[in-house]
Design an enzyme around this catalytic site. Structure first.
Site, mmCIF file in Angstrom:
data_model
loop_
_atom_site.group_PDB
_atom_site.id
_atom_site.type_symbol
_atom_site.label_atom_id
_atom_site.label_comp_id
_atom_site.label_asym_id
_atom_site.label_seq_id
_atom_site.Cartn_x
_atom_site.Cartn_y
_atom_site.Cartn_z
ATOM 1 N N TYR A 110 11.668 -17.881 -21.615
ATOM 2 C CA TYR A 110 13.129 -17.999 -21.325
ATOM 3 C C TYR A 110 13.384 -17.529 -19.986
ATOM 4 O O TYR A 110 12.405 -17.214 -19.043
ATOM 5 C CB TYR A 110 13.513 -16.326 -21.892
ATOM 6 C CG TYR A 110 14.995 -16.232 -21.532
ATOM 7 C CD1 TYR A 110 16.036 -16.624 -22.349
ATOM 8 C CD2 TYR A 110 15.314 -15.445 -20.390
ATOM 9 C CE1 TYR A 110 17.238 -16.454 -21.955
ATOM 10 C CE2 TYR A 110 16.660 -15.521 -20.098
ATOM 11 C CZ TYR A 110 17.634 -15.928 -20.914
ATOM 12 O OH TYR A 110 18.952 -15.704 -20.639
ATOM 13 N N GLU A 198 21.243 -21.196 -18.211
ATOM 14 C CA GLU A 198 20.145 -20.529 -18.922
ATOM 15 C C GLU A 198 19.583 -21.703 -19.765
ATOM 16 O O GLU A 198 19.853 -22.648 -20.454
ATOM 17 C CB GLU A 198 20.834 -19.542 -20.146
ATOM 18 C CG GLU A 198 20.067 -18.995 -21.196
ATOM 19 C CD GLU A 198 20.771 -18.277 -22.012
ATOM 20 O OE1 GLU A 198 20.597 -16.960 -21.910
ATOM 21 O OE2 GLU A 198 21.327 -18.876 -23.069
#
Length: 387
Positions: A110, A198
């Site tokens: 992530y 993101e």
């Protein structure tokens, strides 16, 4: 302003960041061309394009083995609405489907860049546990979430990345790739005035290389005047109709899920008004700031905007007159009520510049308007009327 995933990946490619090859389907006739463009016979991933996360959890992301699977996915989603935990019950329309080459994944990470207001910096968030359940990772195993802050030159320390790489399970080659991705993402974040970047997941493929399989980008609305190319990407179908209308009329409006409409002048006062409603067990239906220099015309438009929401059962108007004149606000309320059939009670709190005159205008209007002097009393009154 939010971007679709495919638009975000286009931006990443401009900064030479590795993303999967893709093609778009906007209508059924595009299926065969899109499939050939990425050699879908070898397998591909079909993704609905909508401004929401959690698409995979509701079937909006699917591995397709061939043209028949793609056709079935398109029939299921194109022209329909996707409902996730982030969209509410109404969901968002699916007008575009992206086909992407299939990637053999050996590891999911992530990565995100955010504006860190607490530390007054841009922060990079990294985790060795990327994918659909990143929220659960943050909640249950926060020790797997790592943070790096950019310095005053908007760069991250090589030493910090080097120290973090083993915790992410990366070898030396992958660490160098990560450094490159972070540098390029930092440049993208600053140059395009982003508020969020993101990448989830950032994957290690079967060849040991890092690749961005998903991307979410939010751009600071206040900086869009510098980025006409990005502004052209705006998809109003993904936004609330009332929010679009408010934007056209230079009003700050955000839809919420409550039943008490709010009209306030000033963002801070609007937040305080919503907090006060919540404090006394009420539920605001919107954030609406008519601005510090509100005119009666803008107030009238704002009032109509609130009333266009069928969930609104009562309205709280909270105006502190500094630059704005309360008598003009009062006149705008009367004009709006005169033009629209209003079946809900309205509680008005006016204080400050010309508030006495404003209250007099309301009190002599013979309308279903209740005046209060304090915010506390006004909040309690409007909540009582709703209940």
């Amino acid at each position: 302003m939010n971007l679709h995933e495919f638009q975000a990946k286009d931006l990443l490619e401009q900064y030479e960041i590795s993303v999967s090859k893709r093609s778009l389907i906007r209508k059924k006739d595009d299926i065969e061309i899109a499939a050939r463009a990425i050699n879908a016979d070898a397998g591909c991933v079909a993704k609905v394009q909508a401004h929401t996360g959690g698409r995979g959890k509701v079937g909006g992301v699917k591995v397709c083995k061939g043209i028949s699977d793609i056709n079935a996915f398109v029939d299921q989603w194109l022209g329909k609405r996707v409902v996730t935990v982030q969209t509410g019950n109404e969901g968002l329309p699916v007008n575009i489907i992206s086909l992407e080459t299939l990637t053999d994944i050996s590891k999911e990470l992530y990565l995100s860049f955010i504006v860190d207001r607490v530390n007054k910096s841009v922060s990079i968030i990294l985790s060795p546990s990327g994918g659909m359940n990143i929220e659960e990772v943050a909640k249950k195993t926060p020790d797997k979430i790592f943070n790096i802050q950019l310095d005053h030159n908007f760069e991250c320390s090589d030493m910090e990345v080097q120290k973090l790489a083993p915790k992410l399970g990366l070898n030396n080659s992958q660490t160098l790739q990560l450094k490159s991705i972070l540098q390029k993402c930092s440049k993208l974040f600053i140059e395009k005035d982003l508020s969020l970047l993101e990448i989830n997941p950032l994957v290690v493929d079967k060849f040991g290389d890092l690749m961005c399989l998903d991307a979410k980008i939010n751009v600071d609305d206040n900086a869009l005047f510098r980025h006409e190319d990005i502004l052209r990407l705006k998809d109003i179908s993904q936004e609330d109709d009332r929010e679009n209308e408010a934007n056209e009329n230079d009003l700050s409006y955000v839809s919420l899920e409550g039943n008490i409409g709010c009209m306030v002048n000033g963002a801070g006062l609007a937040m305080g008004t919503m907090d006060t409603i919540k404090l006394y067990d009420g539920s605001p239906a919107n954030f609406l700031d008519v601005g510090g220099t509100a005119t009666k015309e803008r107030v009238s438009k704002a009032f109509k905007l609130i009333l266009s929401d069928s969930s609104v059962k009562a309205i709280l108007v909270n105006i502190f007159g500094g630059i704005v004149r309360c008598d003009l606000i009062a006149q705008g309320i009367i004009e709006a009520i005169s033009e629209i059939s209003v079946a809900v009670p309205i509680v008005v709190r006016l204080q400050g510049n010309k508030s006495t005159e404003g209250k007099e205008i309301l009190n002599t209007s013979n309308l279903n308007v209740i005046g209060e002097d304090s915010l506390e009393d006004a909040a309690k009154k409007v909540i009582g009327l709703v209940k």
